[in-house]
Design a protein around this motif. Sequence first.
Motif, PDB file in Angstrom:
ATOM      1  N   PRO A 485      -2.593 -10.930   3.647  1.00  0.00           N
ATOM      2  CA  PRO A 485      -1.491 -10.155   3.068  1.00  0.00           C
ATOM      3  C   PRO A 485      -1.899  -8.851   2.391  1.00  0.00           C
ATOM      4  N   PHE A 486      -2.882  -8.885   1.500  1.00  0.00           N
ATOM      5  CA  PHE A 486      -3.182  -7.669   0.751  1.00  0.00           C
ATOM      6  C   PHE A 486      -3.847  -6.609   1.632  1.00  0.00           C
ATOM      7  N   LEU A 487      -4.608  -7.015   2.630  1.00  0.00           N
ATOM      8  CA  LEU A 487      -5.196  -6.043   3.556  1.00  0.00           C
ATOM      9  C   LEU A 487      -4.153  -5.535   4.552  1.00  0.00           C
ATOM     10  N   ASP A 488      -3.245  -6.410   4.973  1.00  0.00           N
ATOM     11  CA  ASP A 488      -2.184  -5.980   5.877  1.00  0.00           C
ATOM     12  C   ASP A 488      -1.308  -4.916   5.230  1.00  0.00           C
ATOM     13  N   LYS A 489      -1.029  -5.084   3.938  1.00  0.00           N
ATOM     14  CA  LYS A 489      -0.190  -4.108   3.234  1.00  0.00           C
ATOM     15  C   LYS A 489      -0.884  -2.749   3.155  1.00  0.00           C
ATOM     16  N   VAL A 490      -2.188  -2.770   2.908  1.00  0.00           N
ATOM     17  CA  VAL A 490      -2.936  -1.511   2.853  1.00  0.00           C
ATOM     18  C   VAL A 490      -2.878  -0.801   4.196  1.00  0.00           C
ATOM     19  N   ILE A 491      -3.138  -1.539   5.284  1.00  0.00           N
ATOM     20  CA  ILE A 491      -3.111  -0.943   6.624  1.00  0.00           C
ATOM     21  C   ILE A 491      -1.728  -0.402   6.947  1.00  0.00           C
ATOM     22  N   GLU A 492      -0.697  -1.162   6.609  1.00  0.00           N
ATOM     23  CA  GLU A 492       0.675  -0.740   6.891  1.00  0.00           C
ATOM     24  C   GLU A 492       1.042   0.521   6.110  1.00  0.00           C
ATOM     25  N   ASP A 493       0.699   0.558   4.822  1.00  0.00           N
ATOM     26  CA  ASP A 493       1.036   1.724   3.999  1.00  0.00           C
ATOM     27  C   ASP A 493       0.286   2.971   4.456  1.00  0.00           C
TER      28      ASP A 493
END
Length: 554
Positions: A485-493
């Motif tokens: 979750p926290f890495l996915d959010k970084v990539i998405e942002d």
Amino acid sequence: MSTLQSSTSSTSNSNFDELRWVINIRRSLDEDLDEEIEVLVCIFNVPKTLMLTDPESYTPQLVAFGPFHYWRPELYEMERYKLAAAKRIQKQLQSLTFHNLVDQLIKFEPRIRACYHKYLDFNGETLAWMMAIDASFLLEFLQIYALIEGKTLSRVSSRMSHLVDYAGRKSAHNSILRDIVMLENQIPLFILRKVLEVQYSSLESADDMLLSMLRGLSQELSPFKMIDNLPKIEIFKCAHVLDFLYDMIVPKVDEPCETNEAEDHKEAPEDKESDSADPSYVKQLLSEVWNLLSKLKRGPLRLIKALLLSRPLRFILKLPWKIISNLPGFSILKQTIEYLFFSQDKEEEKPENSSGLNKPPLAEEIAIPSVADLSKSGVRLLPTNGNISTITFDVKTVTLYLPTVSLDINTEVVLRNLVAYEASNASGPLVFTRYTELMNGIIDTEEDVKLLRERGILLNHLKSDEEAAALWNGMSKSIRLTKVPFLDKVIEDVNRYHNCRWNVKARYFFKQYVYGSWQFLTLLAAIMLLILMIFQAFCSVYSCSRIARIQTSD
């Protein structure tokens, strides 16, 4: 054919002792009935998909620990150093001999076998001697990293002085370090605890000593050298040295997540009909164009404005959008308009699919621009003193925070075996694997490495930036994709910000539609020719000078 089969069968059966096999099976079943503690498999064979990418990173090159690589002839040279270490351990034992230590380890035979994923074709006594000798050598080597008030505990014997040193400058020293962290080259940690317990006559003292050794080893091998607060780890919960290193480096993620094979992912089909039938994008574009042209009242621009208000163009614009979009060449123009002006709106209007939250990510969801591209689009990159959990993207300041990573000759082996262990052992998200995918995504060339190095994110102790880039690019192979979750959010942002920048859109537009599309160039030339012909016909029918006078009087 039958002769060949019979000869092959006899050859394969010549090394198989049926009586010994039956005795071992019976003994294993009887011992398991009395076993109260369930022992999970923790020492695995490296998955073949990873092994094929770089076999030397997973296969010990100097010294073998445990049964997987014990009989390899090229590793026999180190056996004399193992025996020398065992003799020194024997001198330190209190009122015991090394044989007594082996006899105690024989009692743990079922527990030792249960730790290994592969069937061990050794009898109990052979396995116990192997563990005792390997543990003696490993503990003597780890004394270099025993930390007590910032000082090492004791000196390494002169028998090993030409192999290892405190500064790690000798090639054999680093070779042993790399062999120690390989997944297939592990021995259970409770064996080391038992040997130390016999030496110190106290399990508590043995655990304190082993913890200091492993913490020192982790500080040496961890790629994250700048971590402020090291996690507190209970030594009895660790399976082996690599497992301890993994717990020191990788943060815990509690969110459960489904995983799947990477090859099974397919992109969901899009509803193209609904997009092509939507004229709102073109109406918005024409509205913006009209607002700009309405302010132009000088020079030849007045003629262009008059041309746009002419009856032929008004007739074309009144046609249904479905008819216009189906004309030859106009579909490319429509895609270009939508990409340049309305791609962000389409992303924001895309509904959230709650059923896909636990689905594995698609391969394109891992894609992220390189460091050079991020810098050109205005993204700042700053280092943090922490582990993977400190990776964040601040949308307000447009800053991507990454932990400081140190690369040396041992880093690639450490990274690869941590990924292999995580893939073999972890039932949840592959956090460390996803981190390597992130770094692989933002590092494409030596220029990216140079930018990270200049910003203090990457400490490169390799020969060149090109070698560092090759290290990260070689980490592309993984077993499966998972959501973190926290890495996915970084990539998405990061992707959302980068893809909405005008310079990025323009660069993509020219690459996709201009340089790579002869159809668009043909369409553009045809449109320009059509405009010139219309303009010429318009001026031949109506006096352009008279229109100019009328516009001036208005």
